[in-house]
Design a protein around this motif. Structure first.
Motif, PDB file in Angstrom:
ATOM      1  N   ARG A   1      13.358  19.746  -4.481  1.00 34.03           N
ATOM      2  CA  ARG A   1      14.310  20.023  -3.412  1.00 34.03           C
ATOM      3  C   ARG A   1      15.043  21.347  -3.623  1.00 34.03           C
ATOM      4  N   GLY A   2      14.679  22.071  -4.691  1.00 33.68           N
ATOM      5  CA  GLY A   2      15.185  23.424  -4.865  1.00 33.68           C
ATOM      6  C   GLY A   2      16.291  23.601  -5.882  1.00 33.68           C
ATOM      7  N   MET A   3      16.526  22.582  -6.705  1.00 35.66           N
ATOM      8  CA  MET A   3      17.581  22.687  -7.709  1.00 35.66           C
ATOM      9  C   MET A   3      17.132  21.902  -8.942  1.00 35.66           C
ATOM     10  N   SER A   4      17.733  22.176 -10.057  1.00 35.02           N
ATOM     11  CA  SER A   4      17.470  21.368 -11.251  1.00 35.02           C
ATOM     12  C   SER A   4      18.687  20.492 -11.518  1.00 35.02           C
ATOM     13  N   TYR A   5      18.480  19.441 -12.287  1.00 33.33           N
ATOM     14  CA  TYR A   5      19.627  18.613 -12.663  1.00 33.33           C
ATOM     15  C   TYR A   5      20.623  19.433 -13.477  1.00 33.33           C
ATOM     16  N   ALA A   6      20.120  20.363 -14.287  1.00 34.05           N
ATOM     17  CA  ALA A   6      21.006  21.236 -15.069  1.00 34.05           C
ATOM     18  C   ALA A   6      21.926  22.029 -14.145  1.00 34.05           C
ATOM     19  N   GLU A   7      21.414  22.483 -13.006  1.00 36.13           N
ATOM     20  CA  GLU A   7      22.235  23.225 -12.049  1.00 36.13           C
ATOM     21  C   GLU A   7      23.292  22.323 -11.414  1.00 36.13           C
ATOM     22  N   ILE A   8      22.932  21.074 -11.133  1.00 39.23           N
ATOM     23  CA  ILE A   8      23.916  20.130 -10.595  1.00 39.23           C
ATOM     24  C   ILE A   8      25.068  19.977 -11.582  1.00 39.23           C
ATOM     25  N   GLU A   9      24.733  19.844 -12.870  1.00 43.47           N
ATOM     26  CA  GLU A   9      25.778  19.726 -13.896  1.00 43.47           C
ATOM     27  C   GLU A   9      26.620  21.002 -13.990  1.00 43.47           C
ATOM     28  N   LYS A  10      25.972  22.167 -13.881  1.00 38.31           N
ATOM     29  CA  LYS A  10      26.717  23.428 -13.915  1.00 38.31           C
ATOM     30  C   LYS A  10      27.718  23.518 -12.768  1.00 38.31           C
TER      31      LYS A  10
ATOM     32  N   ALA B   1      10.673  11.367 -12.846  1.00 36.90           N
ATOM     33  CA  ALA B   1      10.384  11.452 -11.410  1.00 36.90           C
ATOM     34  C   ALA B   1      11.625  11.894 -10.639  1.00 36.90           C
ATOM     35  N   ARG B   2      12.782  11.390 -11.041  1.00 40.38           N
ATOM     36  CA  ARG B   2      14.046  11.783 -10.412  1.00 40.38           C
ATOM     37  C   ARG B   2      14.291  13.287 -10.599  1.00 40.38           C
ATOM     38  N   SER B   3      14.048  13.771 -11.800  1.00 37.41           N
ATOM     39  CA  SER B   3      14.178  15.207 -12.062  1.00 37.41           C
ATOM     40  C   SER B   3      13.193  16.007 -11.220  1.00 37.41           C
ATOM     41  N   GLN B   4      11.976  15.485 -11.058  1.00 32.10           N
ATOM     42  CA  GLN B   4      10.973  16.150 -10.227  1.00 32.10           C
ATOM     43  C   GLN B   4      11.437  16.223  -8.775  1.00 32.10           C
ATOM     44  N   LEU B   5      12.009  15.131  -8.282  1.00 28.83           N
ATOM     45  CA  LEU B   5      12.516  15.114  -6.913  1.00 28.83           C
ATOM     46  C   LEU B   5      13.587  16.182  -6.719  1.00 28.83           C
ATOM     47  N   ILE B   6      14.536  16.240  -7.626  1.00 32.57           N
ATOM     48  CA  ILE B   6      15.612  17.228  -7.523  1.00 32.57           C
ATOM     49  C   ILE B   6      15.039  18.646  -7.594  1.00 32.57           C
ATOM     50  N   ARG B   7      14.103  18.861  -8.505  1.00 32.72           N
ATOM     51  CA  ARG B   7      13.463  20.175  -8.643  1.00 32.72           C
ATOM     52  C   ARG B   7      12.689  20.542  -7.382  1.00 32.72           C
TER      53      ARG B   7
ATOM     54  N   THR C   1       0.849  -1.189   0.000  1.00 32.02           N
ATOM     55  CA  THR C   1       0.000   0.000   0.000  1.00 32.02           C
ATOM     56  C   THR C   1       0.882   1.234   0.000  1.00 32.02           C
ATOM     57  N   ARG C   2       0.291   2.353  -0.298  1.00 32.68           N
ATOM     58  CA  ARG C   2       1.049   3.603  -0.354  1.00 32.68           C
ATOM     59  C   ARG C   2       1.555   4.013   1.025  1.00 32.68           C
ATOM     60  N   ASN C   3       1.087   3.358   2.065  1.00 34.65           N
ATOM     61  CA  ASN C   3       1.530   3.687   3.413  1.00 34.65           C
ATOM     62  C   ASN C   3       2.751   2.886   3.843  1.00 34.65           C
ATOM     63  N   ASP C   4       3.209   1.937   2.998  1.00 34.30           N
ATOM     64  CA  ASP C   4       4.395   1.162   3.339  1.00 34.30           C
ATOM     65  C   ASP C   4       5.601   2.085   3.449  1.00 34.30           C
ATOM     66  N   GLU C   5       6.619   1.618   4.158  1.00 33.31           N
ATOM     67  CA  GLU C   5       7.828   2.413   4.360  1.00 33.31           C
ATOM     68  C   GLU C   5       8.477   2.751   3.022  1.00 33.31           C
ATOM     69  N   PHE C   6       8.789   4.011   2.843  1.00 34.94           N
ATOM     70  CA  PHE C   6       9.449   4.511   1.645  1.00 34.94           C
ATOM     71  C   PHE C   6      10.323   5.671   2.093  1.00 34.94           C
ATOM     72  N   PRO C   7      11.537   5.803   1.549  1.00 36.28           N
ATOM     73  CA  PRO C   7      12.415   6.891   2.006  1.00 36.28           C
ATOM     74  C   PRO C   7      11.787   8.272   1.786  1.00 36.28           C
ATOM     75  N   VAL C   8      12.151   9.198   2.636  1.00 35.88           N
ATOM     76  CA  VAL C   8      11.753  10.592   2.476  1.00 35.88           C
ATOM     77  C   VAL C   8      13.001  11.450   2.582  1.00 35.88           C
ATOM     78  N   PRO C   9      13.012  12.590   1.954  1.00 29.32           N
ATOM     79  CA  PRO C   9      11.909  13.184   1.204  1.00 29.32           C
ATOM     80  C   PRO C   9      11.679  12.434  -0.106  1.00 29.32           C
ATOM     81  N   ASP C  10      10.451  12.513  -0.570  1.00 33.70           N
ATOM     82  CA  ASP C  10      10.090  11.884  -1.825  1.00 33.70           C
ATOM     83  C   ASP C  10       9.387  12.889  -2.721  1.00 33.70           C
ATOM     84  N   ALA C  11       9.182  12.493  -3.958  1.00 35.94           N
ATOM     85  CA  ALA C  11       8.466  13.346  -4.910  1.00 35.94           C
ATOM     86  C   ALA C  11       7.577  12.461  -5.758  1.00 35.94           C
TER      87      ALA C  11
END
Length: 142
Positions: free
Chosen positions: A50-59, A42-48, A3-13
């Protein structure tokens, strides 16, 4: 049953989409390779989120190429269904990071369709392994 209530790491997106016709095979079932694209989005959404874009990580000089990708397909997603992909960081290595995913579908995004993981190397612009920087880890601390 998970179920969606099962343990899952946080923060999540969460990344939401409706399955497009082009993502399906002739039976109207999502082609298995599309899930990797959904994981990326979804990974890009998570990074976004959290206040950054993947493009910024690369920069900032960090590249995160995929070393390993896995998916476990439990139930099919089908054309025009709404699905939601959940993503979080599950593990940090010295020079790697592992993301975990769940894909949820009908009814009401309560059915677990797929689970997966991707492992990413941390490399510099010269393609040599580098330690995960503290500023990147800090993005994922609540």
């Amino acid at each position: 049953m998970t179920t969606r209530n099962d343990e899952f790491p946080v923060p999540d997106a969460w990344f939401h989409l409706h399955v497009s016709y082009g993502e399906t095979d002739s039976a109207g079932v999502v082609y298995y390779g599309e899930y990797m694209h959904w994981f990326e989005r979804a990974r890009s959404q998570l990074i976004r989120d959290r206040g950054m874009s993947y493009a910024e990580i690369e920069k900032r000089g960090i590249l995160l190429p995929v070393l390993k990708a896995e998916a476990r397909y439990l139930r099919p997603a089908r054309y025009d269904e709404q699905v939601a992909v959940r993503c979080a960081v599950s593990e940090w290595g010295r020079a790697s990071v592992t993301f975990v995913y769940q894909v949820w579908g009908p009814p009401d995004l309560q059915t677990l369709l797929t689970t997966g993981t991707t492992v990413h190397a941390s490399i510099g612009p010269d393609w040599k392994s580098v330690r995960i920087p503290d500023w990147l880890k800090a993005l994922f601390i609540d």
